[in-house]
Design a protein around this motif. Structure first.
Motif, short mmCIF file in Angstrom:
data_model
loop_
_atom_site.label_atom_id
_atom_site.label_comp_id
_atom_site.label_asym_id
_atom_site.label_seq_id
_atom_site.Cartn_x
_atom_site.Cartn_y
_atom_site.Cartn_z
N GLN A 240 0.84 -1.19 0.00
CA GLN A 240 0.00 0.00 0.00
C GLN A 240 0.88 1.24 0.00
O GLN A 240 1.85 1.32 0.74
CB GLN A 240 -0.92 0.03 1.22
N ILE B 227 -2.83 3.42 -3.64
CA ILE B 227 -2.39 2.41 -4.61
C ILE B 227 -2.18 1.09 -3.87
O ILE B 227 -1.37 1.01 -2.94
CB ILE B 227 -1.09 2.84 -5.30
N THR C 278 -0.97 -2.78 -4.44
CA THR C 278 -0.22 -3.58 -5.39
C THR C 278 -0.16 -5.03 -4.94
O THR C 278 0.39 -5.33 -3.86
CB THR C 278 1.22 -3.05 -5.55
N ASN D 119 1.46 -8.34 -4.60
CA ASN D 119 2.91 -8.51 -4.59
C ASN D 119 3.29 -9.98 -4.42
O ASN D 119 3.98 -10.35 -3.47
CB ASN D 119 3.52 -7.65 -3.48
N ASN E 65 0.96 -13.24 -9.22
CA ASN E 65 -0.06 -12.65 -8.34
C ASN E 65 -1.32 -13.51 -8.24
O ASN E 65 -2.45 -12.99 -8.25
CB ASN E 65 -0.40 -11.23 -8.78
N ILE F 141 -5.82 -0.46 -8.06
CA ILE F 141 -5.33 -1.81 -7.78
C ILE F 141 -4.51 -2.27 -8.98
O ILE F 141 -4.97 -2.20 -10.12
CB ILE F 141 -6.48 -2.80 -7.52
N ARG F 142 -3.30 -2.76 -8.73
CA ARG F 142 -2.40 -3.20 -9.79
C ARG F 142 -1.63 -4.43 -9.32
O ARG F 142 -1.75 -4.84 -8.16
CB ARG F 142 -1.46 -2.08 -10.18
N GLY F 143 -0.82 -5.00 -10.20
CA GLY F 143 -0.01 -6.15 -9.84
C GLY F 143 1.45 -5.89 -10.08
O GLY F 143 1.82 -5.16 -11.01
N SER F 144 2.31 -6.48 -9.26
CA SER F 144 3.75 -6.36 -9.46
C SER F 144 4.22 -7.44 -10.43
O SER F 144 3.52 -8.42 -10.69
CB SER F 144 4.49 -6.49 -8.13
N PHE G 39 -1.04 -8.76 -13.84
CA PHE G 39 -2.02 -8.28 -12.86
C PHE G 39 -2.38 -9.43 -11.94
O PHE G 39 -2.13 -9.37 -10.73
CB PHE G 39 -3.25 -7.76 -13.61
N GLN H 84 -5.60 -1.48 -12.80
CA GLN H 84 -4.52 -1.24 -13.77
C GLN H 84 -4.01 -2.62 -14.19
O GLN H 84 -3.27 -3.26 -13.47
CB GLN H 84 -3.41 -0.41 -13.13
N GLU I 29 0.79 2.72 -16.57
CA GLU I 29 0.83 3.30 -15.22
C GLU I 29 0.56 4.79 -15.25
O GLU I 29 -0.24 5.31 -14.45
CB GLU I 29 2.18 3.02 -14.56
#
Length: 269
Positions: A4, A12, A14, A16, A22, A50-53, A57, A100, A183
């Motif tokens: 966070q 944001i 993410t 992780n 993910n 909300i996104r993914g590392s 995603f 995202q 992004e």
């Protein structure tokens, strides 16, 4: 598991777990729902992203941390309804939530994205629900609200996946952009939306969500959870589960998906 950070009035979140693209476990789903709900109580936040590392995603639900194929029907219904309810908590958050999406967004990843208010995707993202080929029913059934009944059937009766470009073309996503721009474009929209007074964002989202509920969202999702649990007991699903237990999940997926080929649905030239 879930990172966070706050950028002005934008929170944001993410995912992780890049080593497993993910994959979403029950704990991950609960962490997302809890964080989004907490943002709703935080007066400093107007919008959630909300996104993914890593490379994706989310490639779907975590098959390594559950007991797929071994629960009783009632236990499975309760488990699936619990997952569905967690995603509903994201949708029902008072604040706008933007997904995202890059890389893989499959199965459970689409359940999460489908409950966000807006979805921005990379052109080359791979989006779909291939699990319907052998493992059950798409759990949350938000597809029909995003893409309409014909495209929902086209995707969920084949398990085919589509590019981010196609997702934007048919309405699953709001917008598709080159991956390198995703992004920046997502944050531009998030900050633009965050300029609106918080109480106005809340009021307008509540009205639109009420429209979804008038179209039967809650009842449909409860029906889908039970249908999914029943489908898990079908011969095809049991055969897939046994194949995965015997030869590994990767081998079972390859055996299932190879006949369908590797082409993605995409927009025309």
């Amino acid at each position: 598991m879930l990172l966070q950070e706050q950028d002005g009035a934008v929170l944001i979140l993410t995912l992780n777990r890049p080593e497993v693209h993910n994959a979403i476990s029950v704990d991950v789903a609960e962490a997302i729902a809890t964080a989004v709900e907490a943002a709703g109580d935080d007066e400093s936040v107007n919008v959630v992203v909300i996104r993914g590392s890593g490379k994706s995603f989310s490639a779907g639900y975590d098959m390594g941390t559950g007991s797929y194929g071994t629960r009783s029907l009632d236990d499975n219904v309760e488990h699936l309804q619990g997952l569905s309810n967690r995603w509903a908590r994201v949708l029902l958050s008072p604040l706008p939530v933007i997904a995202q999406v890059h890389g893989y967004c499959l199965a459970g990843g689409t359940d999460l994205a489908g409950h966000c208010d807006l979805v921005l995707v990379a052109d080359d993202a791979k989006i779909g629900f291939p699990a319907v080929r052998s493992m059950g029913v798409a759990l949350t059934q938000m597809w029909i609200y995003h893409v309409g009944p014909q495209w929902a059937k086209r995707l969920l009766l084949t398990g085919d996946s589509m590019t981010g470009r196609m997702a934007a073309e048919i309405g699953f996503a709001l917008q598709s952009v080159p991956a390198a721009e995703l992004e920046a474009e997502t944050m531009r929209l998030a900050h633009h939306m965050a300029l609106v007074a918080r109480d106005m964002l809340i009021a307008n989202k509540r009205v639109i969500n009420h429209g979804l509920d008038l179209m039967g969202r809650e009842e449909l999702q409860a029906f889908a959870a039970r249908a999914d649990a029943i489908a898990h007991g079908s011969p095809a699903a049991q055969a897939f589960a046994e194949h995965a237990r015997t030869d590994g999940l990767r081998a079972a997926l390859r055996h299932r998906d190879e006949p369908f080929g590797s082409d993605l649905l995409d927009v025309g030239p």
